[in-house]
Design a protein around this motif. Structure first.
Motif, PDB file in Angstrom:
ATOM      1  N   TRP A  51       0.917  -1.305  -0.154  1.00 50.40           N
ATOM      2  CA  TRP A  51      -0.216   0.192  -0.095  1.00 50.40           C
ATOM      3  C   TRP A  51       0.936   1.331  -0.081  1.00 50.40           C
ATOM      4  N   LEU A  53       1.788   5.329   0.300  1.00 51.88           N
ATOM      5  CA  LEU A  53       1.354   6.464   1.147  1.00 51.88           C
ATOM      6  C   LEU A  53       1.127   7.306  -0.057  1.00 51.88           C
ATOM      7  N   THR A  54      -0.053   8.404  -0.023  1.00 52.77           N
ATOM      8  CA  THR A  54      -0.094   9.341  -0.808  1.00 52.77           C
ATOM      9  C   THR A  54       0.842  10.531  -0.526  1.00 52.77           C
ATOM     10  N   ALA A  56       3.177  13.318  -2.883  1.00 57.31           N
ATOM     11  CA  ALA A  56       3.769  13.595  -4.115  1.00 57.31           C
ATOM     12  C   ALA A  56       4.168  15.111  -4.077  1.00 57.31           C
ATOM     13  N   THR A  57       5.344  15.562  -4.639  1.00 63.73           N
ATOM     14  CA  THR A  57       5.407  17.097  -4.358  1.00 63.73           C
ATOM     15  C   THR A  57       5.490  17.707  -5.832  1.00 63.73           C
ATOM     16  N   ILE A  65      -1.038   9.485 -10.247  1.00 64.54           N
ATOM     17  CA  ILE A  65      -2.496   9.317 -10.390  1.00 64.54           C
ATOM     18  C   ILE A  65      -2.720   8.829 -11.561  1.00 64.54           C
ATOM     19  N   GLU A  80      -3.880  -0.239  -4.866  1.00 56.31           N
ATOM     20  CA  GLU A  80      -4.725   1.021  -5.014  1.00 56.31           C
ATOM     21  C   GLU A  80      -5.112   1.344  -3.821  1.00 56.31           C
ATOM     22  N   VAL A  81      -4.904   0.929  -2.538  1.00 54.05           N
ATOM     23  CA  VAL A  81      -5.125   1.408  -1.397  1.00 54.05           C
ATOM     24  C   VAL A  81      -4.291   2.283  -0.782  1.00 54.05           C
ATOM     25  N   ALA A  82      -4.322   3.688  -1.517  1.00 57.05           N
ATOM     26  CA  ALA A  82      -3.141   4.686  -1.145  1.00 57.05           C
ATOM     27  C   ALA A  82      -3.844   5.220   0.196  1.00 57.05           C
ATOM     28  N   ARG A  83      -3.078   4.959   1.261  1.00 54.45           N
ATOM     29  CA  ARG A  83      -3.251   5.616   2.478  1.00 54.45           C
ATOM     30  C   ARG A  83      -2.857   6.967   2.773  1.00 54.45           C
ATOM     31  N   ALA A  84      -3.596   7.715   3.198  1.00 56.69           N
ATOM     32  CA  ALA A  84      -3.194   9.197   3.565  1.00 56.69           C
ATOM     33  C   ALA A  84      -2.326   9.400   4.893  1.00 56.69           C
ATOM     34  N   SER A  85      -2.346   8.488   5.695  1.00 59.85           N
ATOM     35  CA  SER A  85      -1.796   8.288   7.130  1.00 59.85           C
ATOM     36  C   SER A  85      -0.701   7.265   6.967  1.00 59.85           C
ATOM     37  N   PRO A  86       0.568   8.217   7.140  1.00 51.88           N
ATOM     38  CA  PRO A  86       1.764   6.995   6.915  1.00 51.88           C
ATOM     39  C   PRO A  86       1.653   6.001   7.953  1.00 51.88           C
ATOM     40  N   ALA A  89       0.668   2.781   5.746  1.00 52.39           N
ATOM     41  CA  ALA A  89       1.098   2.701   4.463  1.00 52.39           C
ATOM     42  C   ALA A  89       2.336   1.719   4.573  1.00 52.39           C
TER      43      ALA A  89
END
Lengths: 202, 358, 542
Positions: A51, A53-54, A56-57, A65, A80-86, A89
């Motif tokens: 999984w 981590l979302t 991107a800079t 994306i 695809e399970v992009a987690r927003a919380s580190p 991930a």
């Protein structure tokens, strides 16, 4: 031992010698049957469930994306399970330039990831600084502050290249021993010792 | 309809033939517990896979298809991964409450499993106030979410937890009232009683207008209860990173993840029970041969199909609608759903009194 | 032009005038604020839009060049203000006249160390607070030992400083409070799913209501403008693709136009047509990504995939000609670098057919949705006056009723020959910003329709000397990117590389308006507003 992942034949990978070397290290001292099969099961699970981590800079993030969208569809591999919380991930895909001001943030994100954690440096900037190498404010590769497992060059890399990169990470996971620590952590511990955070408290 | 209680009675007889009674009861409890856990885990894995495939279909994608045939083992692989992930302990938090929260959430959904009408004769416990018990235990979950948000000592989780609290407390009302409408119609609170009452016609048909209104409100409120889109404010990814479970890792996060899907099953299971006859096959009065054919399909299958079909609708919501804002969410409940629901209850009572139902 | 000069000369005897690509007024700092007020408030001038502040280091003195535009008369003027004090350079602030000046002046302070008297917030903008030196000064110490990679976190500040003049004219330093000690400050970003990159917003909230936002930039500041100073002109081109990577073609078009203007180069007709077609394809692809990510921010994830589906078809067209999906490196000085792919015309025609259908589909799924209307209607309303004052251009500015499309106001390339409408709405809310973009896609398709069968034969690139040398002077050029008016400033001393190059990005102004737009809104509205402004962070930070 042919280390491969579903969806791509072994011969199609470019760096099989490297993986072979890791596989040899894994087999070097022999293994208890129970631990060995348990390891295999765990590694099967781990390498098939990566999984991101979302994070991107810049431009590479847009390609990331696109990687999730219909044409490239990373969901096929279960990424695809992009987690927003580190905390939730498995790997951080450093997609884009890392600059001085961002460096402590990236390092903190890395520290916040739950073990086992991996890093893929995506794009020229994250690999080496890319076109901005001579700038006063750009890191010459994210490898300066966090240990990197897979490098994906390109500016930005095509989604296919990113898929290849994550597949390589998946292969690397398969030649690790979860119990007993072969092929993992030893370089990382040293790296983190050499790059301490000066001041952790805010 | 084949009564599956034959099996349970047979097991009971077998055990008590060579065991004292206290041991029999204990063994049965353990067996039921293990069975429930198994069903729980399998259902959760199925739901995760199901949602990922359905969502992929909505988005013109393929979804998982590499791990195992058609990707069915994808969620199994995820489970292995989550089990071995590190559990991060945080500084400056209430460690006991932090660890307790995911268990509260999971226990709440598990307790609800106990009264679901799985099939003819297989229901763990059949209260005379079964549906009331269900509503009561499903409210425990919000406690876990509130604790999770508060004990993480993080501003995002706190906002997520507060949103969740406000949301759950409001939408419980709608759920309660639409359940009450149907209970008034059936005249019983017992789960098996509710199912039996729909032997000839399902409530959604026999109760016509008020039942349909109650169903629509129930499915909206149920979606809100499970924190799913368009009501996923407590864990709104684009606003609060991961909401109340931002700081949870490993299997603790896994519990929240599982509970979300299991709650989805419970909500659709209860909807199936209240409006679509629980495990009761589709019977049309007068069509005797049709009814007999329908009876051949096992009751467990009926229940699961109904629940999954309703879950599909809820998943459909999530991948279609944008998210509401917190004030819009609350005004939807208090200004629209609640008054409509109250009127609907009066209408239902009127219909029962006048006998205007089928 | 002469008229403006006379009006100013009558009032300000000190002003000296230079003709260039725009009229340049030289004014001493002491009179600058009066002149600024005069320029803005005199009805026959009314320069109400501050386009750019370009900080300069002329080695003997520091200064700024201000670019001003009158939205009423569509006239342009530039003002040069300088100070000879290299130890403590100070200029007067114009934040009270143009709201956008606040963030522009902070940028100049960050790069050159020029203090602006009267600016309420004189902190560093892009660089860390503990950064040593000012990187854009010509005598900046580039030794990495001075500014090593620091892994410790910056101290969080709740106060800032401002410099004001007291009655005697002496400049004194004062503290300004940003957040009170008992404010509940939520830190959104730099790593946050909804900030579209690495933007950091320290947000003081009261429950769910936003009280104030403090903006932190620089998490992707790459110092591109400084890098350009050491490179030849053709080498600087590739940086523009990496500024706002979603309008890569437009940005590069702008820099090429600016260099061509300086060289006095005539671009072949074929190249001009190709450039405009590429610009419009780029604009559509950027707006498609906007629709996708904006809807995803609002929770409608599925729209992202639909929008990206159409975007991929554009990328295919571009890739066949340019060989890349994002950073195209296609425009070059004098024209374009390679000829069109043989299937280009057929592909574009196919695309023109599918796009209107796709837009219908988007409208069906999202635009008409009740929840979408509730989330967007009346959220983040920006009045026309504020839009001009904050320099909010592009679709966001046009949603507020400001007709600011550079393609119409100051046509470049062959835009003056084309038929298309400038989409202007008056509501100024998030819904208007969203609808403007949808309508702009339709207009871009219209432009493509006009051009696709009329690509003339001929050269694709003019004859350009092997070594590009610009004459002495400075030039400023603006184009319309997907996000608004993008400007390029070049100052040359006659060499092969610029002495100062400045990219004036539209996103920077958009970010500057966030605090103003979100006061009193809900946290969820912050996401809506940020998404509807559609900034790209590498474009803001450069």
């Amino acid at each position: 031992m042919e280390v491969t992942t579903k969806g791509m034949p072994y011969e199609a990978f470019k760096d099989n010698e490297y993986i072979e070397k890791l596989a040899d290290e894994l087999r070097a001292n022999g293994t208890n049957v129970v631990v060995g099969s348990l390891d295999k099961l765990i590694n099967w699970g781990r390498s098939n469930s990566i999984w991101p981590l979302t994070f991107a800079t810049s431009c590479c993030g847009i390609e990331f994306i696109a990687l999730g969208a219909a044409r490239y569809d990373m969901a096929r591999f279960g990424w695809e399970v992009a987690r927003a919380s580190p905390r939730q991930a498995d790997f951080i895909m450093v997609a884009g330039t890392i600059v001085h001001r961002m460096a402590p943030v990236v390092r903190r994100l890395y520290d916040q990831l739950a073990e086992p954690k991996y890093v893929i440096a995506t794009g020229g900037c994250a690999v080496s600084g890319g076109p901005f190498k001579n700038s006063y404010h750009v890191l010459k590769g994210v490898g300066e502050i966090i240990p990197v497992d897979v490098y994906v060059p390109g500016c930005p890399p095509r989604p296919e290249a990113m898929i290849y990169g994550i597949m390589q990470l998946s292969r690397k996971m398969r030649v690790e021993r979860f119990f007993g620590g072969v092929n993992r952590q030893e370089n990382r511990e040293e790296f983190l010792r050499n790059h301490p955070i000066d001041n952790t408290e805010e | 309809m084949y009564d599956l209680s034959v099996i349970t009675t047979w097991i009971h007889d077998l055990l008590s033939s060579f065991m004292p009674q206290w041991l029999t009861v204990t063994t049965e409890c353990v067996l039921i517990g293990v069975g429930l856990l198994l069903v729980y885990a399998v259902l959760a894995l199925f739901y995760i896979y199901f949602e990922r495939k359905v969502c992929a279909a909505f988005q013109c994608r393929l979804g998982p298809n590499r791990v195992g045939p058609f990707g069915v083992l994808q969620s199994v692989a995820d489970m292995f991964k989550i089990l071995i992930k590190e559990l991060i302990t945080l500084n400056h938090t209430d460690k006991f409450l932090f660890a307790l929260a995911p268990f509260l959430v999971i226990i709440a959904s598990m307790l609800a499993f106990a009264v679901l009408p799985w099939g003819n004769g297989i229901q763990v416990i059949d209260f005379n106030i079964g549906i009331f018990f269900l509503i009561a235990v499903s409210s425990i979950g919000v406690l876990g979410i509130l604790l999770a948000g508060w004990s993480s000592n993080n501003k995002f989780t706190l906002i997520g937890a507060l949103r969740s609290g406000a949301q759950m407390v409001s939408y419980e009302l709608s759920i309660g009232l639409s359940v009450l409408t149907m209970v008034a119609f059936a005249g019983t609170m017992s789960v098996s009683g509710l199912v039996e009452a729909q032997h000839d016609v399902w409530f959604i048909f026999s109760g016509h207008i008020p039942a349909i209104i109650a169903f629509i409100i129930y499915i909206i409120a149920g979606t809100a209860e499970t924190n799913r889109g368009p009501f996923d404010l407590p864990e709104a990814e684009s606003e609060l990173t991961a909401g109340y479970h931002t700081e949870y890792s490993g299997i603790h996060f896994g519990f929240f993840y599982l509970a979300e899907y299991l709650n989805l099953f419970i909500v659709s299971g209860v909807a199936a029970l209240l409006f679509f006859g629980g495990w009761m096959p589709l019977h049309i009065p007068g069509w005797e041969s049709f009814n007999v054919v329908m009876d051949y399909i096992p009751s467990v299958i009926w229940f699961l199909i109904k629940a999954v079909a309703l879950s599909f609708v809820i998943i459909w919501f999530k991948w279609t609608f944008p998210r509401l804002r917190i004030d819009q969410l609350l005004s939807l409940e208090w200004k629209y759903l609640l008054p409509i629901n109250l009127c609907n209850l009066v209408l239902m009572v009127l219909i029962i009194v006048k006998g205007w139902h089928f | 032009m002469a008229n403006i000069q006379e009006t100013i000369a009558k009032q300000f005897a000190e002003a000296a005038f230079t003709e260039g690509d725009q009229l340049l007024v030289n004014i001493p700092d002491a009179k600058w604020h009066d002149l600024a007020r005069f320029l803005k408030e005199t009805p026959e001038l009314s320069f109400d839009y501050l386009v750019a502040i370009v900080g300069m280091d002329w080695t003997d003195e520091f200064g700024c060049i201000y670019y001003l535009t009158s939205t009423k008369y569509n006239t342009h003027i530039s003002v040069r203000v300088a100070t000879a004090d290299r130890e403590n350079p100070m200029l007067h602030s114009v934040t009270d006249l143009w709201a956008v000046a606040g963030i522009y002046e902070r940028e100049v302070y960050d790069f050159f160390g020029i203090v602006f008297i009267g600016n309420p917030d004189m902190r560093r903008l892009f660089l860390r607070n503990d950064w040593v030196g000012f990187p854009f000064r010509k005598d900046y110490d580039t030794d990495p030992e001075v500014n090593p990679v620091r892994l410790d976190h910056e101290a969080v500040e709740d106060t800032t400083v401002t410099y004001v003049e007291d009655e005697t004219g002496k400049v004194v330093k004062k503290d300004v409070t940003i957040f009170e000690p008992d404010d509940f400050v939520v830190n959104i970003g730099p790593q946050h799913p909804a900030t579209h990159g690495v933007l950091r917003l320290r947000t003081a909230v009261d429950g769910e209501t936003i009280k104030k936002i403090d903006l932190y930039l620089g998490y992707i500041h790459r110092g591109i403008e400084k890098l350009c100073e050491g490179l030849g002109y053709p080498q600087t081109l590739h940086f523009t693709d990496r500024l706002d990577y979603l309008s890569a073609m437009n940005n590069r078009h702008c820099l090429c136009l600016c260099i061509e203007k300086a060289l006095g180069l005539e671009v072949p007709r074929r190249a001009q047509v190709i450039r405009v077609m590429m610009d419009e394809l780029m604009r559509i692809s950027s707006h498609l990504l906007f629709i996708g990510t904006f809807c995803m921010d609002l929770g409608a994830t599925t729209m992202l995939f639909y929008a990206l589906r159409e975007r991929e078809t554009i990328l295919d067209i571009l890739e066949k000609t340019c060989g890349a999906r994002m950073t195209f490196n296609y425009n070059c000085i004098g024209g374009v670098i390679a000829d069109l792919d043989e299937n280009f015309v057929a592909d574009v025609k196919k695309f023109i057919e599918i796009m209107p259908k796709a837009i219908k589909e988007y409208n069906k799924i999202f635009t008409g949705n009740v929840i979408a209307h509730n989330r967007m209607d009346g959220v983040g309303v920006l009045s026309k006056e504020d839009a001009v004052s904050y320099g909010v251009t592009g679709p966001s500015g046009r949603a507020s009723g400001w007709a600011c499309d550079t393609r119409k106001t100051n046509p470049y390339g062959i835009y003056s020959e084309l038929e298309f409408d400038e989409i202007v709405r008056t509501e100024g809310d998030s819904m208007a910003r969203y609808k403007v973009r949808i309508a702009e896609i339709e207009q871009s398709v219209r432009i493509l329709e006009q051009l696709v069968d009329n690509i003339p034969d001929g050269e694709i690139c003019a004859k350009v000397p092997k070594i590009v040398k610009l004459p002495e002077g400075h030039w400023f050029q603006q184009v319309e990117t997907a996000r608004g008016a993008f400007g390029v400033f070049i100052e040359s001393k006659g060499g092969t590389s610029p002495t100062r190059m400045k990219f004036n990005s539209p996103g920077f102004c958009l970010a500057g308006a966030i605090d103003h737009l979100t006061r009193g809104a809900k946290i969820a509205d912050l996401i809506t507003i940020g998404g509807s402004l559609d900034y790209v962070v590498p474009d803001i930070d450069r």
